[in-house]
Design a protein around this motif. Structure first.
Motif, PDB file in Angstrom:
ATOM      1  N   VAL A 234       0.975  -1.041   0.008  1.00 54.88           N
ATOM      2  CA  VAL A 234       0.026   0.060   0.141  1.00 54.88           C
ATOM      3  C   VAL A 234       0.757   1.416   0.153  1.00 54.88           C
ATOM      4  CG1 VAL A 234      -1.790   1.200   1.155  1.00 54.88           C
ATOM      5  CG2 VAL A 234      -1.897  -1.285   1.447  1.00 54.88           C
ATOM      6  N   ALA A 235       0.461   2.221  -0.911  1.00 58.88           N
ATOM      7  CA  ALA A 235       1.334   3.590  -0.807  1.00 58.88           C
ATOM      8  C   ALA A 235       0.167   4.585  -1.025  1.00 58.88           C
ATOM      9  CB  ALA A 235       1.867   3.596  -2.155  1.00 58.88           C
ATOM     10  N   TYR A 236       0.640   5.888  -0.169  1.00 62.50           N
ATOM     11  CA  TYR A 236      -0.161   6.864   0.316  1.00 62.50           C
ATOM     12  C   TYR A 236       0.519   7.989  -0.475  1.00 62.50           C
ATOM     13  CZ  TYR A 236      -3.145  10.331   2.384  1.00 62.50           C
ATOM     14  OH  TYR A 236      -4.117  11.310   2.787  1.00 62.50           O
ATOM     15  N   GLN A 237      -0.187   8.817  -1.164  1.00 55.58           N
ATOM     16  CA  GLN A 237       0.312   9.934  -1.924  1.00 55.58           C
ATOM     17  C   GLN A 237       1.771   9.916  -2.243  1.00 55.58           C
ATOM     18  OE1 GLN A 237      -0.299  13.081   0.958  1.00 55.58           O
ATOM     19  NE2 GLN A 237      -2.251  13.606   0.366  1.00 55.58           N
ATOM     20  N   GLY A 238       2.108   8.660  -3.087  1.00 57.50           N
ATOM     21  CA  GLY A 238       3.275   8.311  -3.495  1.00 57.50           C
ATOM     22  C   GLY A 238       4.112   7.884  -2.472  1.00 57.50           C
TER      23      GLY A 238
ATOM     24  N   GLY B  24      -9.647  -3.733   1.749  1.00 54.46           N
ATOM     25  CA  GLY B  24     -10.181  -2.933   0.334  1.00 54.46           C
ATOM     26  C   GLY B  24     -10.694  -1.896   0.489  1.00 54.46           C
ATOM     27  N   LEU B  25     -10.676  -1.246   1.909  1.00 53.69           N
ATOM     28  CA  LEU B  25     -11.387   0.112   2.135  1.00 53.69           C
ATOM     29  C   LEU B  25     -10.483   1.226   1.705  1.00 53.69           C
ATOM     30  CD1 LEU B  25     -12.225  -0.547   5.870  1.00 53.69           C
ATOM     31  CD2 LEU B  25     -13.942  -0.666   3.586  1.00 53.69           C
ATOM     32  N   ILE B  26      -9.151   0.910   1.196  1.00 58.47           N
ATOM     33  CA  ILE B  26      -8.193   1.662   0.632  1.00 58.47           C
ATOM     34  C   ILE B  26      -7.495   1.101  -0.630  1.00 58.47           C
ATOM     35  CG2 ILE B  26      -7.600   3.307   2.594  1.00 58.47           C
ATOM     36  CD1 ILE B  26      -5.287   2.076   2.940  1.00 58.47           C
ATOM     37  N   LYS B  27      -7.132   2.009  -1.529  1.00 66.77           N
ATOM     38  CA  LYS B  27      -6.528   1.221  -2.698  1.00 66.77           C
ATOM     39  C   LYS B  27      -5.085   0.360  -2.286  1.00 66.77           C
ATOM     40  CE  LYS B  27      -5.122   1.896  -7.491  1.00 66.77           C
ATOM     41  NZ  LYS B  27      -4.958   2.762  -8.698  1.00 66.77           N
ATOM     42  N   SER B  28      -4.806  -0.713  -2.887  1.00 64.40           N
ATOM     43  CA  SER B  28      -3.470  -1.262  -2.821  1.00 64.40           C
ATOM     44  C   SER B  28      -2.932  -1.534  -3.903  1.00 64.40           C
ATOM     45  CB  SER B  28      -4.024  -2.569  -1.802  1.00 64.40           C
ATOM     46  OG  SER B  28      -4.668  -3.622  -2.497  1.00 64.40           O
ATOM     47  N   GLN B  29      -1.683  -1.504  -3.958  1.00 58.66           N
ATOM     48  CA  GLN B  29      -1.014  -2.064  -5.373  1.00 58.66           C
ATOM     49  C   GLN B  29      -0.738  -3.478  -5.474  1.00 58.66           C
ATOM     50  OE1 GLN B  29      -0.106   0.632  -3.251  1.00 58.66           O
ATOM     51  NE2 GLN B  29      -0.950   1.939  -4.977  1.00 58.66           N
ATOM     52  N   SER B  30      -0.854  -4.299  -4.401  1.00 65.00           N
ATOM     53  CA  SER B  30      -0.884  -5.550  -4.424  1.00 65.00           C
ATOM     54  C   SER B  30      -1.301  -6.428  -3.286  1.00 65.00           C
ATOM     55  CB  SER B  30       0.368  -6.442  -4.918  1.00 65.00           C
ATOM     56  OG  SER B  30       1.517  -6.238  -3.663  1.00 65.00           O
ATOM     57  N   GLY B  31      -1.737  -7.549  -3.275  1.00 63.07           N
ATOM     58  CA  GLY B  31      -2.228  -8.358  -2.299  1.00 63.07           C
ATOM     59  C   GLY B  31      -3.572  -8.968  -2.289  1.00 63.07           C
ATOM     60  N   GLN B  32      -3.937  -9.893  -1.425  1.00 64.42           N
ATOM     61  CA  GLN B  32      -5.020 -10.653  -1.559  1.00 64.42           C
ATOM     62  C   GLN B  32      -5.452 -11.114   0.184  1.00 64.42           C
ATOM     63  OE1 GLN B  32      -4.133 -13.953  -4.454  1.00 64.42           O
ATOM     64  NE2 GLN B  32      -6.160 -13.572  -5.054  1.00 64.42           N
TER      65      GLN B  32
END
Length: 249
Positions: free
Chosen positions: A9-13, A49-57
């Motif tokens: 997960v990244a936030y604002q880059g 899934g409440l915030i966007k993630s770059q990868s993961g399950q």
């Protein structure tokens, strides 16, 4: 069982969590601790899934979360709730029945009785008609727990449930969590108070922008892990006080 695999997960880059994996066991209360900004809430929100993630399950008992989402009850931080929203206590608890009712059904007599029973369990039956903004912090947190009771999910996740609440409410909530864990539910608690780690949790996840340690409290709650997550001085002070019988800072 609640499993997170390869979550990034990244936030604002800015990268907050990278390739994080962990497992929370059925019938256990798992605490998640770490310093401010460590990514504790981000971990939970990313996994759900409440915030966007770059990868993961995320998996519940081996099934993808997307297929069994109704099996997770999430109690968010109280600070994230709009207390001016015109909803009373009973109606808020009834929202816990929505996941299993579906979008085209409304709560009926059975659901309303379940909500009243849940409020009785948290000693708030007499508050059913109160607007949520009129409640104290501890009362509101107990209402959230009542909502989780009626949802009857296999996994219950609470994000900082004990911030700013009275001790009676905290003890009531913990008693219910222990009942749930004894019944085989998976309990996950994001927590800020290190004083309660050994008292409240079976397993522990220590994070700071990644997993420092995870496993049984007796194995993970060690000075070296606290020093890695917080600081050398904090870890030393914490465990020195513990050994002198003065408790944690």
């Amino acid at each position: 069982m609640f499993e997170i695999k390869n979550l990034t997960v990244a936030y604002q880059g800015e990268l907050i969590l990278e390739h994080v994996s962990l497992t929370c066991q059925k019938g256990k209360i798992t605490g998640i601790i770490g310093p401010n900004g460590a990514g504790k809430s981000t971990l939970i929100k990313g996994a759900l899934g409440l915030i966007k993630s770059q990868s993961g399950q995320t998996f519940i008992n081996g099934k993808p979360l997307t297929k069994v989402r109704d099996q997770v009850a999430y109690v968010e931080q109280r600070s994230a709730v709009d207390l001016t929203f015109p909803i009373n206590v009973l109606d808020l608890v009834l929202t816990g029945t929505y996941p299993k009712l579906g979008i085209f059904k409304s709560p009926g007599p059975l659901e309303k009785q379940a909500a009243l029973d849940a409020l009785a369990q948290v000693d708030l039956a007499n508050f059913k008609d109160r607007q949520i903004g009129s409640l104290s912090g501890g009362q509101l947190q107990r209402v959230f727990v009542a909502r989780a009771i009626v949802q009857d999910a296999a996994v219950v996740i609470l994000d900082e449930p004990f911030v700013g609440i009275d001790m009676a409410s905290e003890q009531k909530i913990m008693a219910i969590l222990k009942q749930w864990s004894d019944a085989g539910k998976t309990m996950i608690v994001v927590n800020h108070d290190l004083n309660k780690v050994t008292q409240y949790f079976d397993d522990l996840v220590i994070i700071n922008r990644g997993i420092i340690a995870q496993g049984p409290v007796s194995e993970t709650y060690q000075m070296v892990n606290i020093q890695k997550a917080f600081s050398l001085d904090f870890g030393k002070l914490l465990f020195e006080q513990d050994m002198t019988g003065e408790g944690h800072v």
